[in-house]
Motif scaffolding. Structure first.
Motif, PDB file in Angstrom:
ATOM      1  N   VAL A  44      40.071  -5.259  37.600  1.00  0.00           N
ATOM      2  CA  VAL A  44      40.458  -3.903  37.958  1.00  0.00           C
ATOM      3  C   VAL A  44      41.454  -3.399  36.919  1.00  0.00           C
ATOM      4  O   VAL A  44      42.425  -4.076  36.596  1.00  0.00           O
ATOM      5  N   ARG A  45      41.169  -2.221  36.384  1.00  0.00           N
ATOM      6  CA  ARG A  45      42.052  -1.601  35.393  1.00  0.00           C
ATOM      7  C   ARG A  45      42.397  -0.200  35.869  1.00  0.00           C
ATOM      8  O   ARG A  45      41.514   0.623  36.136  1.00  0.00           O
ATOM      9  N   ARG A  46      43.690   0.064  36.017  1.00  0.00           N
ATOM     10  CA  ARG A  46      44.142   1.390  36.466  1.00  0.00           C
ATOM     11  C   ARG A  46      43.967   2.405  35.351  1.00  0.00           C
ATOM     12  O   ARG A  46      44.102   2.087  34.177  1.00  0.00           O
ATOM     13  N   ARG A  47      43.661   3.656  35.755  1.00  0.00           N
ATOM     14  CA  ARG A  47      43.544   4.756  34.806  1.00  0.00           C
ATOM     15  C   ARG A  47      44.742   5.676  34.981  1.00  0.00           C
ATOM     16  O   ARG A  47      45.245   5.843  36.091  1.00  0.00           O
ATOM     17  N   PRO A  48      45.182   6.311  33.898  1.00  0.00           N
ATOM     18  CA  PRO A  48      46.285   7.269  34.031  1.00  0.00           C
ATOM     19  C   PRO A  48      45.857   8.457  34.888  1.00  0.00           C
ATOM     20  O   PRO A  48      44.673   8.774  34.971  1.00  0.00           O
TER      21      PRO A  48
ATOM     22  N   VAL B 152      43.264  11.203  33.769  1.00  0.00           N
ATOM     23  CA  VAL B 152      41.834  10.928  33.654  1.00  0.00           C
ATOM     24  C   VAL B 152      41.212  10.977  35.046  1.00  0.00           C
ATOM     25  O   VAL B 152      41.441  10.098  35.865  1.00  0.00           O
ATOM     26  N   ASN B 153      40.427  12.013  35.341  1.00  0.00           N
ATOM     27  CA  ASN B 153      39.766  12.181  36.641  1.00  0.00           C
ATOM     28  C   ASN B 153      40.731  12.018  37.807  1.00  0.00           C
ATOM     29  O   ASN B 153      40.366  11.484  38.850  1.00  0.00           O
ATOM     30  N   GLY B 154      41.960  12.410  37.639  1.00  0.00           N
ATOM     31  CA  GLY B 154      42.929  12.322  38.724  1.00  0.00           C
ATOM     32  C   GLY B 154      43.452  10.928  38.951  1.00  0.00           C
ATOM     33  O   GLY B 154      43.958  10.613  40.013  1.00  0.00           O
ATOM     34  N   GLY B 155      43.328  10.049  37.963  1.00  0.00           N
ATOM     35  CA  GLY B 155      43.825   8.685  38.116  1.00  0.00           C
ATOM     36  C   GLY B 155      42.776   7.782  38.710  1.00  0.00           C
ATOM     37  O   GLY B 155      41.594   7.943  38.468  1.00  0.00           O
ATOM     38  N   GLY B 156      43.230   6.814  39.490  1.00  0.00           N
ATOM     39  CA  GLY B 156      42.305   5.867  40.081  1.00  0.00           C
ATOM     40  C   GLY B 156      42.207   4.607  39.251  1.00  0.00           C
ATOM     41  O   GLY B 156      43.106   4.281  38.484  1.00  0.00           O
ATOM     42  N   PHE B 157      41.084   3.909  39.393  1.00  0.00           N
ATOM     43  CA  PHE B 157      40.890   2.691  38.616  1.00  0.00           C
ATOM     44  C   PHE B 157      39.418   2.421  38.386  1.00  0.00           C
ATOM     45  O   PHE B 157      38.553   2.994  39.049  1.00  0.00           O
ATOM     46  N   ALA B 158      39.156   1.577  37.389  1.00  0.00           N
ATOM     47  CA  ALA B 158      37.794   1.159  37.069  1.00  0.00           C
ATOM     48  C   ALA B 158      37.685  -0.331  37.361  1.00  0.00           C
ATOM     49  O   ALA B 158      38.633  -1.089  37.159  1.00  0.00           O
ATOM     50  N   VAL B 159      36.512  -0.755  37.828  1.00  0.00           N
ATOM     51  CA  VAL B 159      36.244  -2.155  38.161  1.00  0.00           C
ATOM     52  C   VAL B 159      35.123  -2.628  37.255  1.00  0.00           C
ATOM     53  O   VAL B 159      34.057  -2.007  37.205  1.00  0.00           O
ATOM     54  N   ALA B 160      35.369  -3.724  36.523  1.00  0.00           N
ATOM     55  CA  ALA B 160      34.380  -4.231  35.569  1.00  0.00           C
ATOM     56  C   ALA B 160      34.012  -5.673  35.879  1.00  0.00           C
ATOM     57  O   ALA B 160      34.813  -6.437  36.420  1.00  0.00           O
ATOM     58  N   ASP B 161      32.781  -6.039  35.499  1.00  0.00           N
ATOM     59  CA  ASP B 161      32.339  -7.421  35.667  1.00  0.00           C
ATOM     60  C   ASP B 161      32.742  -8.232  34.432  1.00  0.00           C
ATOM     61  O   ASP B 161      33.431  -7.721  33.544  1.00  0.00           O
ATOM     62  N   CYS B 162      32.293  -9.493  34.359  1.00  0.00           N
ATOM     63  CA  CYS B 162      32.697 -10.371  33.254  1.00  0.00           C
ATOM     64  C   CYS B 162      32.143  -9.896  31.909  1.00  0.00           C
ATOM     65  O   CYS B 162      32.656 -10.276  30.859  1.00  0.00           O
ATOM     66  N   SER B 163      31.123  -9.035  31.912  1.00  0.00           N
ATOM     67  CA  SER B 163      30.574  -8.469  30.673  1.00  0.00           C
ATOM     68  C   SER B 163      31.285  -7.176  30.284  1.00  0.00           C
ATOM     69  O   SER B 163      30.856  -6.490  29.365  1.00  0.00           O
ATOM     70  N   GLN B 164      32.325  -6.824  31.011  1.00  0.00           N
ATOM     71  CA  GLN B 164      33.117  -5.612  30.805  1.00  0.00           C
ATOM     72  C   GLN B 164      32.312  -4.345  31.079  1.00  0.00           C
ATOM     73  O   GLN B 164      32.628  -3.274  30.582  1.00  0.00           O
ATOM     74  N   ARG B 165      31.275  -4.463  31.897  1.00  0.00           N
ATOM     75  CA  ARG B 165      30.469  -3.327  32.334  1.00  0.00           C
ATOM     76  C   ARG B 165      31.123  -2.761  33.596  1.00  0.00           C
ATOM     77  O   ARG B 165      31.404  -3.498  34.541  1.00  0.00           O
ATOM     78  N   VAL B 166      31.386  -1.453  33.619  1.00  0.00           N
ATOM     79  CA  VAL B 166      32.004  -0.828  34.784  1.00  0.00           C
ATOM     80  C   VAL B 166      30.981  -0.811  35.921  1.00  0.00           C
ATOM     81  O   VAL B 166      29.892  -0.261  35.780  1.00  0.00           O
TER      82      VAL B 166
ATOM     83  N   GLY C  54      50.109   3.677  43.806  1.00  0.00           N
ATOM     84  CA  GLY C  54      49.291   3.307  42.651  1.00  0.00           C
ATOM     85  C   GLY C  54      48.730   4.495  41.921  1.00  0.00           C
ATOM     86  O   GLY C  54      49.158   5.648  42.102  1.00  0.00           O
ATOM     87  N   SER C  55      47.726   4.236  41.135  1.00  0.00           N
ATOM     88  CA  SER C  55      47.137   5.250  40.272  1.00  0.00           C
ATOM     89  C   SER C  55      46.286   6.267  41.015  1.00  0.00           C
ATOM     90  O   SER C  55      45.924   7.294  40.457  1.00  0.00           O
ATOM     91  N   THR C  56      45.958   5.998  42.305  1.00  0.00           N
ATOM     92  CA  THR C  56      45.148   6.937  43.060  1.00  0.00           C
ATOM     93  C   THR C  56      45.980   8.008  43.745  1.00  0.00           C
ATOM     94  O   THR C  56      45.452   8.973  44.261  1.00  0.00           O
ATOM     95  N   ARG C  57      47.291   7.841  43.727  1.00  0.00           N
ATOM     96  CA  ARG C  57      48.185   8.758  44.446  1.00  0.00           C
ATOM     97  C   ARG C  57      48.560   9.956  43.592  1.00  0.00           C
ATOM     98  O   ARG C  57      48.740   9.837  42.388  1.00  0.00           O
ATOM     99  N   CYS C  58      48.739  11.111  44.204  1.00  0.00           N
ATOM    100  CA  CYS C  58      49.153  12.334  43.502  1.00  0.00           C
ATOM    101  C   CYS C  58      50.604  12.276  43.127  1.00  0.00           C
ATOM    102  O   CYS C  58      51.420  11.744  43.803  1.00  0.00           O
TER     103      CYS C  58
END
Length: 195
Positions: A18-22, A25-39, A191-195
């Motif tokens: 899990v990597r947080r986004r600022p 970028v799309n209001g924050g949040g986070f991206a989840v990637a597998d071991c191949s770094q595919r979101v 976290g990154s999902t909060r306003c």
């Protein structure tokens, strides 16, 4: 155990990063990637385009899988409970309640566990044990078995950041449900999902 979709239930243990986004970028949040770094998932926070106290979990292609909203609060046994409701979508695009997360705020103690119930069931099916604010907690089912672990020990030595952590999900557990719960925890703990 499918809660949102059996498509996201792996027969094997899965470890995702899990990597947080600022917030820009799309209001924050986070991206989840597998071991191949595919979101494989992303969570959009409220930020610029979204609504306050509303989160959207999407697949890697950007399709909405889960809409999560904070609903009204309830006073129960000297506790003020905020309720979060996760809605999946049926094949017609209608919302269907998948889970309710109760965020306790007690007058006497902050040590009350966060509890999660499925659909319209009022009894707790899951609870959070540990401390999400330091990315060291588990989602545990009603029989006491860990279904997902956040901040897996062997990874913590390599990276000790709130912006990057791992989630280990046990076989057969719905990954959309797990990341829906994590999205709410991220919001609760500033976290990154909060306003």
């Amino acid at each position: 155990m499918p809660i949102v979709s059996k498509v996201y239930c792996s027969p094997y243990e899965v470890v995702l990063a899990v990597r947080r986004r600022p917030n820009v970028v799309n209001g924050g949040g986070f991206a989840v990637a597998d071991c191949s770094q595919r979101v494989v998932f992303r969570v959009d926070g409220c930020g610029i385009l979204g609504k306050k106290q509303e989160l959207v979990l999407r697949d890697g292609d950007g399709n909405s899988l889960l809409l999560i909203r904070q609903k009204g609060s309830v006073i129960e046994a000297l506790r003020f409970l905020k309720r979060w409701k996760g809605f999946s979508y049926d094949f017609l695009g209608s919302e269907k309640l998948a889970f309710t997360l109760k965020e306790p705020n007690s007058c006497f103690s902050n040590k009350n566990p966060i509890r999660i119930s499925l659909e319209s069931n009022n009894s707790s099916n899951f609870e959070i044990r540990g401390d999400f604010s330091v990315r060291s907690c588990s989602i545990v089912n009603s029989t006491g078995h860990v279904v997902a672990q956040i901040g897996v020990k062997e990874v913590e030595q390599v990276m000790s950041s709130r912006d990057l952590y791992h989630v280990k999900i046990m076989p057969g557990i719905d990954q959309v449900f797990v990341f829906g719960v994590i999205a709410v925890l991220d919001y609760i703990y500033d976290g990154s999902t909060r306003c």
